[in-house]
Design a protein around this motif. Structure first.
Motif, PDB file in Angstrom:
ATOM      1  N   LEU A   1       0.802  -1.230  -0.007  1.00  0.00           N
ATOM      2  CA  LEU A   1       0.001  -0.011   0.072  1.00  0.00           C
ATOM      3  C   LEU A   1       0.747   1.236  -0.040  1.00  0.00           C
ATOM      4  N   LEU A   2       1.962   1.368   0.791  1.00  0.00           N
ATOM      5  CA  LEU A   2       3.001   2.640   0.614  1.00  0.00           C
ATOM      6  C   LEU A   2       3.752   2.556  -0.598  1.00  0.00           C
ATOM      7  N   ILE A   3       3.942   1.432  -1.361  1.00  0.00           N
ATOM      8  CA  ILE A   3       4.502   1.807  -2.569  1.00  0.00           C
ATOM      9  C   ILE A   3       3.508   2.208  -3.528  1.00  0.00           C
ATOM     10  N   LEU A   4       1.917   2.085  -3.482  1.00  0.00           N
ATOM     11  CA  LEU A   4       1.217   2.705  -4.352  1.00  0.00           C
ATOM     12  C   LEU A   4       1.189   4.027  -3.836  1.00  0.00           C
ATOM     13  N   THR A   5       1.173   4.529  -2.490  1.00  0.00           N
ATOM     14  CA  THR A   5       1.248   5.786  -2.125  1.00  0.00           C
ATOM     15  C   THR A   5       2.439   6.631  -2.760  1.00  0.00           C
ATOM     16  N   ARG A   6       3.587   5.921  -2.824  1.00  0.00           N
ATOM     17  CA  ARG A   6       4.600   6.729  -3.224  1.00  0.00           C
ATOM     18  C   ARG A   6       4.660   6.939  -4.974  1.00  0.00           C
ATOM     19  N   PHE A   7       3.738   5.927  -5.540  1.00  0.00           N
ATOM     20  CA  PHE A   7       3.642   6.415  -7.010  1.00  0.00           C
ATOM     21  C   PHE A   7       2.803   7.716  -7.031  1.00  0.00           C
ATOM     22  N   GLN A   8       1.572   7.744  -6.024  1.00  0.00           N
ATOM     23  CA  GLN A   8       0.867   8.820  -6.157  1.00  0.00           C
ATOM     24  C   GLN A   8       1.676  10.002  -5.827  1.00  0.00           C
ATOM     25  N   ARG A   9       2.362   9.920  -4.825  1.00  0.00           N
ATOM     26  CA  ARG A   9       3.384  11.245  -4.274  1.00  0.00           C
ATOM     27  C   ARG A   9       4.166  11.571  -5.493  1.00  0.00           C
ATOM     28  N   ALA A  10       4.750  10.474  -6.231  1.00  0.00           N
ATOM     29  CA  ALA A  10       5.499  11.039  -7.423  1.00  0.00           C
ATOM     30  C   ALA A  10       4.823  11.432  -8.735  1.00  0.00           C
ATOM     31  N   GLY A  11       3.587  11.739  -8.633  1.00  0.00           N
ATOM     32  CA  GLY A  11       2.747  12.347  -9.699  1.00  0.00           C
ATOM     33  C   GLY A  11       1.988  11.393 -10.671  1.00  0.00           C
ATOM     34  N   HIS A  12       1.774  10.138 -10.099  1.00  0.00           N
ATOM     35  CA  HIS A  12       0.747   9.080 -10.761  1.00  0.00           C
ATOM     36  C   HIS A  12      -0.385   8.990 -10.299  1.00  0.00           C
ATOM     37  N   ARG A  13      -1.245   8.214 -11.076  1.00  0.00           N
ATOM     38  CA  ARG A  13      -2.649   8.280 -10.667  1.00  0.00           C
ATOM     39  C   ARG A  13      -2.869   6.658  -9.930  1.00  0.00           C
TER      40      ARG A  13
ATOM     41  N   PHE B   1      13.308  -1.026   7.808  1.00  0.00           N
ATOM     42  CA  PHE B   1      12.003  -0.797   8.121  1.00  0.00           C
ATOM     43  C   PHE B   1      11.635   0.800   7.744  1.00  0.00           C
ATOM     44  N   LEU B   2      12.520   1.618   8.177  1.00  0.00           N
ATOM     45  CA  LEU B   2      12.617   3.018   7.925  1.00  0.00           C
ATOM     46  C   LEU B   2      12.517   3.283   6.365  1.00  0.00           C
ATOM     47  N   LYS B   3      13.220   2.549   5.664  1.00  0.00           N
ATOM     48  CA  LYS B   3      13.197   2.956   4.249  1.00  0.00           C
ATOM     49  C   LYS B   3      11.860   2.501   3.577  1.00  0.00           C
ATOM     50  N   VAL B   4      11.391   1.060   4.120  1.00  0.00           N
ATOM     51  CA  VAL B   4      10.049   0.587   3.603  1.00  0.00           C
ATOM     52  C   VAL B   4       8.869   1.092   3.910  1.00  0.00           C
ATOM     53  N   PHE B   5       8.880   1.566   5.448  1.00  0.00           N
ATOM     54  CA  PHE B   5       7.520   2.148   6.052  1.00  0.00           C
ATOM     55  C   PHE B   5       7.075   3.491   6.281  1.00  0.00           C
ATOM     56  N   THR B   6       8.302   4.336   5.790  1.00  0.00           N
ATOM     57  CA  THR B   6       8.238   5.813   6.323  1.00  0.00           C
ATOM     58  C   THR B   6       8.509   6.645   5.063  1.00  0.00           C
ATOM     59  N   PHE B   7       8.234   7.595   5.307  1.00  0.00           N
ATOM     60  CA  PHE B   7       8.295   8.697   4.153  1.00  0.00           C
ATOM     61  C   PHE B   7       9.547   9.694   4.296  1.00  0.00           C
ATOM     62  N   ARG B   8      10.393   9.369   5.303  1.00  0.00           N
ATOM     63  CA  ARG B   8      11.638  10.130   5.613  1.00  0.00           C
ATOM     64  C   ARG B   8      12.702  10.135   4.528  1.00  0.00           C
ATOM     65  N   THR B   9      13.235  11.284   4.389  1.00  0.00           N
ATOM     66  CA  THR B   9      14.208  11.334   3.406  1.00  0.00           C
ATOM     67  C   THR B   9      15.523  10.358   3.422  1.00  0.00           C
ATOM     68  N   ARG B  10      16.193  10.488   2.337  1.00  0.00           N
ATOM     69  CA  ARG B  10      17.517   9.557   2.408  1.00  0.00           C
ATOM     70  C   ARG B  10      18.589  10.209   3.415  1.00  0.00           C
ATOM     71  N   GLU B  11      18.652  11.359   3.572  1.00  0.00           N
ATOM     72  CA  GLU B  11      19.301  12.207   4.553  1.00  0.00           C
ATOM     73  C   GLU B  11      18.969  11.828   5.931  1.00  0.00           C
ATOM     74  N   GLU B  12      17.452  11.736   6.234  1.00  0.00           N
ATOM     75  CA  GLU B  12      17.141  11.680   7.662  1.00  0.00           C
ATOM     76  C   GLU B  12      17.263  10.365   7.863  1.00  0.00           C
ATOM     77  N   ILE B  13      17.139   9.346   6.909  1.00  0.00           N
ATOM     78  CA  ILE B  13      17.534   7.894   7.187  1.00  0.00           C
ATOM     79  C   ILE B  13      18.995   7.594   7.476  1.00  0.00           C
ATOM     80  N   GLU B  14      19.612   8.311   6.717  1.00  0.00           N
ATOM     81  CA  GLU B  14      21.189   8.149   6.927  1.00  0.00           C
ATOM     82  C   GLU B  14      21.745   8.643   8.459  1.00  0.00           C
ATOM     83  N   GLU B  15      21.002   9.611   8.747  1.00  0.00           N
ATOM     84  CA  GLU B  15      21.375  10.093  10.270  1.00  0.00           C
ATOM     85  C   GLU B  15      20.957   8.990  11.319  1.00  0.00           C
ATOM     86  N   LEU B  16      19.660   8.630  11.256  1.00  0.00           N
ATOM     87  CA  LEU B  16      19.121   7.814  12.117  1.00  0.00           C
ATOM     88  C   LEU B  16      19.949   6.322  11.941  1.00  0.00           C
TER      89      LEU B  16
END
Length: 421
Positions: free
Chosen positions: A53-65, A267-282
């Motif tokens: 479901l979050l992959i589908l959500t990412r497609f919408q956030r990237a400009g797709h239907r 899990f942060l990569k798969v299940f959150t919308f945090r950026t690469r920079e935020e996840i690298e800090e974590l």
């Protein structure tokens, strides 16, 4: 419009695609319409479904239907994928109820605002319910070579064991027909799913090519695993559901908070919308300050907010703090307190009258009454965050939280609970 494939590959969620170069070009020329399906095999989606479901959500956030499909028809049949035995068929009434509940869950993750990326929600019963057996066989079934169907992993695995019914054997045709219908009705050219859905999804790709002469795409997500070998999305109490009535927000939060250091960045990569920079800090924090559990806290807070909302997150955090003496237990709402106590050693008693020592042992917080007495003598026993020094103390009605609960603590971190029936 960002490159969604690069994003998904960085997040390491892609298992398979039919033709990644062709898909990348289609996405660049987009927007495209993409769908993922969710069968009502239970009254709620679980955290495994959440990955898709979050992959589908990412497609919408990237400009797709996006299209969210709930399997009002396929839920009546049963998917053989990932199963070693035949699925028990649920009644039409149960499936209808579960469809309604899952529709509400899917809706929470997609935006239906007007515009080029507005989401659509459908049930495959809309086009399958009126399809006659003759039309199904003549118009759809004729495009499926049986030898190819038998070769699909989900089918061949079952045939090597206990076998499967014609009902489940036909599932892949129904799912393929869904892709065809969404291609015709909405111009959908990409289907998402879990890696165990690859055979079913590519059957739809092939059907569209045969019937419409069009080339469409498939993308599956990786199976989520845990470093310790235990099954992802499972707890001692069962599956981790998105429905708060099946997995409380407190238990949901605790599941992610207890993620292994080896798993938490993934899990942060798969299940959150945090950026690469935020996840690298974590990730750096996990390595340098593992005891602080910053990454786990970020994961638990993000996901609890995403699934249950900021108000529930606030209740959960308040409960977590209060249980360990960092807040007022009396201010917790009874539902959250009850949920929290269900996650620790606990017992239910018919009435008050037993001593604190007895209740401490009854809860399972200590192994014996002598261990409970020792905790009191050593100054490490607490009732509702108040230190107990009297070994003979008997809790009364005034001690009950919300007229029903007692929180017992040994030391700083070991919690137990008593409920009065």
């Amino acid at each position: 419009m960002g490159d969604i494939l690069d994003e998904l590959e960085w997040r390491d969620v892609v298992a398979q695609t039919t033709d990644v170069d062709a898909l990348r070009k289609a996405l660049a020329d987009g927007p495209i319409t993409v769908y993922a399906g969710f069968d009502p095999t239970a009254p709620s989606l679980h955290v495994g479904n959440l990955a898709t479901l979050l992959i589908l959500t990412r497609f919408q956030r990237a400009g797709h239907r996006p299209i969210g499909l709930v399997g009002g028809a396929t839920g009546l049949i049963g998917d053989p994928s990932g199963r070693s035995t035949e699925r028990a068929l649920n009644s039409t009434e149960i499936v209808e109820e579960w469809v309604s509940r899952i529709r509400v869950q899917v809706e929470k993750f997609l935006s239906f605002d007007e515009g080029p990326t507005a989401a659509t929600l459908v049930s495959n019963l809309d086009w399958t319910g009126s399809l006659s057996a003759i039309d199904f066989l003549r118009d759809i079934g004729k495009h499926f070579p049986v030898n190819r169907m038998l070769a699909r992993e989900s089918v061949s695995a079952r045939l090597a064991g206990e076998g499967l019914s014609y009902t489940e054997f036909s599932y892949q045709i129904l799912q393929a027909n869904d892709f065809l219908e969404l291609y015709r009705r909405h111009g959908c050219t990409l289907q998402l799913g879990g890696s165990d859905q690859w055979g079913n999804i590519t059957a739809g790709v092939d059907l569209i090519r045969r019937v419409e002469g069009a080339h469409v795409h498939a993308l599956t997500g990786k199976l989520i695993t845990k470093a310790d070998g235990t099954k992802f999305g499972k707890t001692a109490g069962g599956a981790v559901w998105l429905d708060p009535a099946l997995t409380s927000p407190y238990a949901f939060y605790q599941y992610w908070l207890n993620a292994d250091d080896r798993d938490v960045v993934r899990f942060l990569k798969v299940f959150t919308f945090r950026t690469r920079e935020e996840i690298e800090e974590l990730e750096k924090a996990v390595s340098e300050r593992p005891a602080a559990r910053e990454a786990q806290r970020a994961l638990a807070e993000d996901l609890t907010t995403l699934v249950h909302g900021p108000e529930e997150l606030a209740r959960v955090i308040a409960a977590s703090r209060a249980l360990f003496g960092q807040g007022s237990l009396a201010e917790l709402d009874p539902r959250t307190l009850q949920s929290a106590l269900e996650e620790v050693p606990n017992a239910t008693v018919p009435s008050l009258g037993a001593s604190f020592i007895d209740l401490m042992a009854e809860s399972g917080l200590v192994d014996s009454k002598s261990a409970a007495r020792r905790a009191v003598k050593e100054g490490g026993a607490y009732l509702n965050n108040v230190k107990i020094t009297d070994e003979e103390y008997v809790p009364g009605a005034d001690d009950l939280l919300h007229g029903r609960f007692l929180v017992i603590r040994r030391g700083r971190k070991t919690i137990g609970g008593i409920s009065v029936a």
